[in-house]
Design a protein around this motif. Structure first.
Motif, PDB file in Angstrom:
ATOM      1  N   VAL A 100      -5.261  -6.358  -1.788  1.00 51.02           N
ATOM      2  CA  VAL A 100      -6.488  -5.642  -1.437  1.00 51.02           C
ATOM      3  C   VAL A 100      -6.826  -4.623  -2.519  1.00 51.02           C
ATOM      4  CG1 VAL A 100      -6.127  -5.931   1.046  1.00 51.02           C
ATOM      5  CG2 VAL A 100      -5.281  -3.868  -0.089  1.00 51.02           C
ATOM      6  N   ARG A 101      -8.120  -4.362  -2.656  1.00 48.50           N
ATOM      7  CA  ARG A 101      -8.629  -3.367  -3.609  1.00 48.50           C
ATOM      8  C   ARG A 101      -9.880  -2.731  -3.018  1.00 48.50           C
ATOM      9  NH1 ARG A 101     -10.377  -5.413  -9.590  1.00 48.50           N
ATOM     10  NH2 ARG A 101     -11.888  -6.526  -8.294  1.00 48.50           N
ATOM     11  N   PRO A 102     -10.077  -1.392  -3.087  1.00 48.95           N
ATOM     12  CA  PRO A 102      -9.292  -0.419  -3.843  1.00 48.95           C
ATOM     13  C   PRO A 102      -7.890  -0.247  -3.269  1.00 48.95           C
ATOM     14  CG  PRO A 102     -10.848   0.707  -2.412  1.00 48.95           C
ATOM     15  CD  PRO A 102     -11.188  -0.743  -2.346  1.00 48.95           C
ATOM     16  N   ASN A 103      -7.040   0.287  -4.123  1.00 49.82           N
ATOM     17  CA  ASN A 103      -5.649   0.433  -3.735  1.00 49.82           C
ATOM     18  C   ASN A 103      -5.015   1.503  -4.604  1.00 49.82           C
ATOM     19  OD1 ASN A 103      -3.055  -0.141  -2.640  1.00 49.82           O
ATOM     20  ND2 ASN A 103      -3.607  -2.300  -2.471  1.00 49.82           N
ATOM     21  N   TYR A 104      -3.847   1.964  -4.170  1.00 48.87           N
ATOM     22  CA  TYR A 104      -3.100   2.848  -5.046  1.00 48.87           C
ATOM     23  C   TYR A 104      -2.679   2.044  -6.264  1.00 48.87           C
ATOM     24  CZ  TYR A 104       0.253   6.114  -6.918  1.00 48.87           C
ATOM     25  OH  TYR A 104       0.905   6.966  -7.769  1.00 48.87           O
ATOM     26  N   SER A 148      -0.515  -8.740  -0.508  1.00 51.24           N
ATOM     27  CA  SER A 148      -0.223  -7.305  -0.494  1.00 51.24           C
ATOM     28  C   SER A 148      -1.371  -6.517   0.122  1.00 51.24           C
ATOM     29  CB  SER A 148       0.028  -6.813  -1.927  1.00 51.24           C
ATOM     30  OG  SER A 148       0.199  -5.422  -1.981  1.00 51.24           O
ATOM     31  N   VAL A 149      -1.061  -5.767   1.196  1.00 56.55           N
ATOM     32  CA  VAL A 149      -2.063  -4.936   1.864  1.00 56.55           C
ATOM     33  C   VAL A 149      -1.498  -3.528   2.043  1.00 56.55           C
ATOM     34  CG1 VAL A 149      -3.071  -6.905   3.078  1.00 56.55           C
ATOM     35  CG2 VAL A 149      -1.273  -5.563   4.193  1.00 56.55           C
ATOM     36  N   THR A 150      -2.382  -2.590   2.323  1.00 51.35           N
ATOM     37  CA  THR A 150      -1.987  -1.200   2.531  1.00 51.35           C
ATOM     38  C   THR A 150      -2.560  -0.733   3.858  1.00 51.35           C
ATOM     39  OG1 THR A 150      -2.053  -0.818   0.146  1.00 51.35           O
ATOM     40  CG2 THR A 150      -2.055   1.119   1.559  1.00 51.35           C
ATOM     41  N   CYS A 151      -1.713  -0.202   4.729  1.00 45.12           N
ATOM     42  CA  CYS A 151      -2.158   0.196   6.059  1.00 45.12           C
ATOM     43  C   CYS A 151      -1.259   1.294   6.633  1.00 45.12           C
ATOM     44  CB  CYS A 151      -2.169  -1.009   6.986  1.00 45.12           C
ATOM     45  SG  CYS A 151      -2.821  -0.687   8.630  1.00 45.12           S
ATOM     46  N   PRO A 152      -1.834   2.475   6.930  1.00 43.52           N
ATOM     47  CA  PRO A 152      -3.197   2.919   6.662  1.00 43.52           C
ATOM     48  C   PRO A 152      -3.530   2.842   5.175  1.00 43.52           C
ATOM     49  CG  PRO A 152      -2.135   4.419   8.205  1.00 43.52           C
ATOM     50  CD  PRO A 152      -1.077   3.497   7.690  1.00 43.52           C
ATOM     51  N   HIS A 153      -4.813   2.602   4.933  1.00 40.36           N
ATOM     52  CA  HIS A 153      -5.246   2.287   3.588  1.00 40.36           C
ATOM     53  C   HIS A 153      -5.469   3.542   2.753  1.00 40.36           C
ATOM     54  CE1 HIS A 153      -8.416   0.990   0.598  1.00 40.36           C
ATOM     55  NE2 HIS A 153      -7.452   0.117   0.376  1.00 40.36           N
ATOM     56  N   VAL A 159      -7.458   1.614   9.087  1.00 44.38           N
ATOM     57  CA  VAL A 159      -6.274   0.991   9.667  1.00 44.38           C
ATOM     58  C   VAL A 159      -6.663  -0.369  10.245  1.00 44.38           C
ATOM     59  CG1 VAL A 159      -4.487   1.176  11.464  1.00 44.38           C
ATOM     60  CG2 VAL A 159      -5.216   3.224  10.212  1.00 44.38           C
ATOM     61  N   MET A 160      -5.861  -1.369   9.989  1.00 44.73           N
ATOM     62  CA  MET A 160      -6.074  -2.679  10.600  1.00 44.73           C
ATOM     63  C   MET A 160      -5.731  -2.628  12.080  1.00 44.73           C
ATOM     64  SD  MET A 160      -4.513  -5.470   7.915  1.00 44.73           S
ATOM     65  CE  MET A 160      -2.928  -4.651   7.761  1.00 44.73           C
ATOM     66  N   SER A 161      -6.352  -3.476  12.857  1.00 41.38           N
ATOM     67  CA  SER A 161      -5.978  -3.610  14.265  1.00 41.38           C
ATOM     68  C   SER A 161      -4.670  -4.384  14.362  1.00 41.38           C
ATOM     69  CB  SER A 161      -7.064  -4.360  15.035  1.00 41.38           C
ATOM     70  OG  SER A 161      -7.125  -5.723  14.616  1.00 41.38           O
ATOM     71  N   LEU A 179       4.539 -11.306   2.845  1.00 41.11           N
ATOM     72  CA  LEU A 179       3.507 -10.325   3.167  1.00 41.11           C
ATOM     73  C   LEU A 179       4.088  -8.939   2.933  1.00 41.11           C
ATOM     74  CD1 LEU A 179       0.786  -9.392   4.365  1.00 41.11           C
ATOM     75  CD2 LEU A 179       1.851  -9.545   6.640  1.00 41.11           C
ATOM     76  N   LEU A 180       3.478  -8.195   2.020  1.00 41.37           N
ATOM     77  CA  LEU A 180       3.877  -6.822   1.740  1.00 41.37           C
ATOM     78  C   LEU A 180       2.882  -5.875   2.404  1.00 41.37           C
ATOM     79  CD1 LEU A 180       5.269  -4.459   0.227  1.00 41.37           C
ATOM     80  CD2 LEU A 180       3.842  -5.025  -1.751  1.00 41.37           C
ATOM     81  N   VAL A 181       3.401  -4.975   3.219  1.00 44.27           N
ATOM     82  CA  VAL A 181       2.562  -3.953   3.848  1.00 44.27           C
ATOM     83  C   VAL A 181       3.049  -2.587   3.361  1.00 44.27           C
ATOM     84  CG1 VAL A 181       1.665  -2.996   5.992  1.00 44.27           C
ATOM     85  CG2 VAL A 181       2.254  -5.429   5.871  1.00 44.27           C
ATOM     86  N   ASP A 182       2.218  -1.939   2.571  1.00 45.38           N
ATOM     87  CA  ASP A 182       2.507  -0.579   2.119  1.00 45.38           C
ATOM     88  C   ASP A 182       2.123   0.356   3.264  1.00 45.38           C
ATOM     89  OD1 ASP A 182       2.406   1.989   1.015  1.00 45.38           O
ATOM     90  OD2 ASP A 182       1.785   1.277  -0.948  1.00 45.38           O
ATOM     91  N   GLU A 183       3.136   0.932   3.919  1.00 47.55           N
ATOM     92  CA  GLU A 183       2.935   1.730   5.130  1.00 47.55           C
ATOM     93  C   GLU A 183       3.151   3.225   4.885  1.00 47.55           C
ATOM     94  OE1 GLU A 183       4.655  -1.638   8.263  1.00 47.55           O
ATOM     95  OE2 GLU A 183       5.940   0.049   7.654  1.00 47.55           O
ATOM     96  N   THR A 184       2.881   3.682   3.689  1.00 48.89           N
ATOM     97  CA  THR A 184       3.227   5.044   3.307  1.00 48.89           C
ATOM     98  C   THR A 184       2.638   6.095   4.248  1.00 48.89           C
ATOM     99  OG1 THR A 184       3.299   4.296   1.010  1.00 48.89           O
ATOM    100  CG2 THR A 184       3.259   6.653   1.373  1.00 48.89           C
ATOM    101  N   TYR A 185       1.482   5.806   4.851  1.00 51.52           N
ATOM    102  CA  TYR A 185       0.841   6.779   5.746  1.00 51.52           C
ATOM    103  C   TYR A 185       1.055   6.452   7.228  1.00 51.52           C
ATOM    104  CZ  TYR A 185      -1.759   8.532   1.693  1.00 51.52           C
ATOM    105  OH  TYR A 185      -2.110   9.075   0.487  1.00 51.52           O
ATOM    106  N   ARG A 186       1.946   5.544   7.537  1.00 48.04           N
ATOM    107  CA  ARG A 186       2.078   5.061   8.916  1.00 48.04           C
ATOM    108  C   ARG A 186       2.348   6.185   9.916  1.00 48.04           C
ATOM    109  NH1 ARG A 186       6.498   3.640  11.925  1.00 48.04           N
ATOM    110  NH2 ARG A 186       6.024   2.333  13.735  1.00 48.04           N
TER     111      ARG A 186
END
Length: 367
Positions: A100-104, A148-153, A159-161, A179-186
């Motif tokens: 996904v983009r934009p992204n860190y 690769s996705v980021t959630c929260p983005h 946030v995805m459902s 599937l990579l989920v960057d969950e840094t803000y979870r």
């Protein structure tokens, strides 16, 4: 691999100089914490090589009641190190990535340096920065190794459902890719918290850290979670070749904080809800701005409805030099500079309010 410095790092407040910024709205974490604010005093630790996977107690705390085991967790030097390990161990120039983009920037720049094929899932303002799952499914090729996705983005705070996350898990399982989920803000959310993604399948990787939600980026501690034992051994081998083990001091601090995570995060949630409301009121009043309201994290990504006086470059110059206020311009995320990231968790409330007022003034200033 060919490395190039990222604009977000070149133009970071650390590089520019904190002393030149009065209202710093460019940061992506809550306020930086100190040992005193956390009520911690480091004991007389023995400075040994630590457990290579990370301390047992720390990994237990991270796994928590998610249904995951401590051995599913590998401690890394920040989330950036976890992402680097994943990309360099799983991607080659012959492989393909869907991201996904934009992204860190780390989620984008390391794969670029590797030279793999990349399909970008460009999130759109008009669709609330939600990923198009049908597009992701169609983008997966026979040589796709990773989605690769980021959630929260980051930078939008969307946030995805749970249904969307479950569908992504199912699609990547069926297509035989990770599937990579960057969950840094979870841990900072304004609704229902999603489960740790890695708990949903043995092909799912979760990455997070102590930097954003807990405000302690200075200890450089993150992790990658996977139920896949073969992958975990690969990631461990990479960690051992990069830095053998983590810091005893860093891991001790993280243990103390995570042992009190419920009370610490409760206070953070209350404060961030107030700050998010401050930003919402500002956006509502400023007819030159629009946004998608965040559902998690401590950043948002407003958009200018029209070019500011003199254009965007002049606006950012004015904002910093005249109003001493700093935000993250869109080009940090390969987006138009009509977008900018506002970090509402790091400054004081007074600095946040002053910074938002400065933005509104700088948008219209023709002096």
């Amino acid at each position: 691999m060919k490395y190039a410095r990222m604009p977000i790092e070149i133009e970071s407040p650390e590089e520019y100089g904190y002393d030149k910024i009065k209202n710093n709205l460019s940061e992506s974490s809550i306020t930086d914490q100190s040992l005193e604010s956390l009520d911690l005093q480091i004991p007389n630790l023995t400075l040994v090589y630590n457990e290579h996977r990370g301390s047992t107690e720390l990994r237990k705390l991270i796994a928590g009641d998610s249904g995951l085991d401590k051995d599913d967790v590998l401690i890394t030097t920040g989330a950036a190190s976890a992402l680097f390990i994943i990309s360099t161990s799983q991607l080659t120039a012959k492989d393909h990535l869907v991201v996904v983009r934009p992204n860190y920037a780390t989620n984008l720049e390391t794969p670029k340096a590797i030279g793999c094929g990349i399909t970008y899932v460009d999130l759109q303002f008009e669709s609330g920065f939600q990923p198009d799952i049908s597009f992701i499914e169609a983008a997966i090729q026979p040589n796709t190794k990773l989605v690769s996705v980021t959630c929260p983005h980051n930078p939008t705070g969307t946030v995805m459902s749970r249904a969307t996350l479950d569908r992504l898990v199912a699609i990547t399982k069926e297509k035989n890719c990770l599937l990579l989920v960057d969950e840094t803000y979870r841990d900072v959310h304004y609704g229902t918290q999603l489960p740790i993604a890695a708990s949903l399948g043995d092909h799912v990787l979760s990455v997070s850290s102590m930097s954003k939600s807990f405000g302690i980026p200075g200890i450089r501690l993150g992790w990658v979670i996977t139920q896949n034992k073969t992958l975990q051994e690969t990631f461990l081998a990479a960690k051992e070749q990069i830095n053998i083990s983590g810091s005893v001091i860093d891991e001790w601090i993280a243990e103390q904080v995570l042992a009190r995570r419920t009370s610490i995060l409760a206070a953070t949630h209350e404060e961030m809800k107030i700050r998010l409301q401050m930003v919402a009121l500002w956006i509502e009043k400023d007819n030159m701005l629009e946004w998608t309201k965040p559902q998690g994290g401590v950043v948002c990504f407003p958009r200018m409805k029209k070019d500011p006086v003199g254009g965007t470059a002049a606006f950012y110059e004015r904002l910093l030099k005249k109003y001493h206020t700093y935000v993250g311009p869109g080009h940090w995320f390969e987006m138009s500079d009509t977008y900018f990231r506002v970090g509402f968790g790091w400054p004081t409330r007074a600095e946040l309010q002053a910074g938002m007022e400065a933005i509104s003034q700088a948008l219209r200033d023709d002096s």
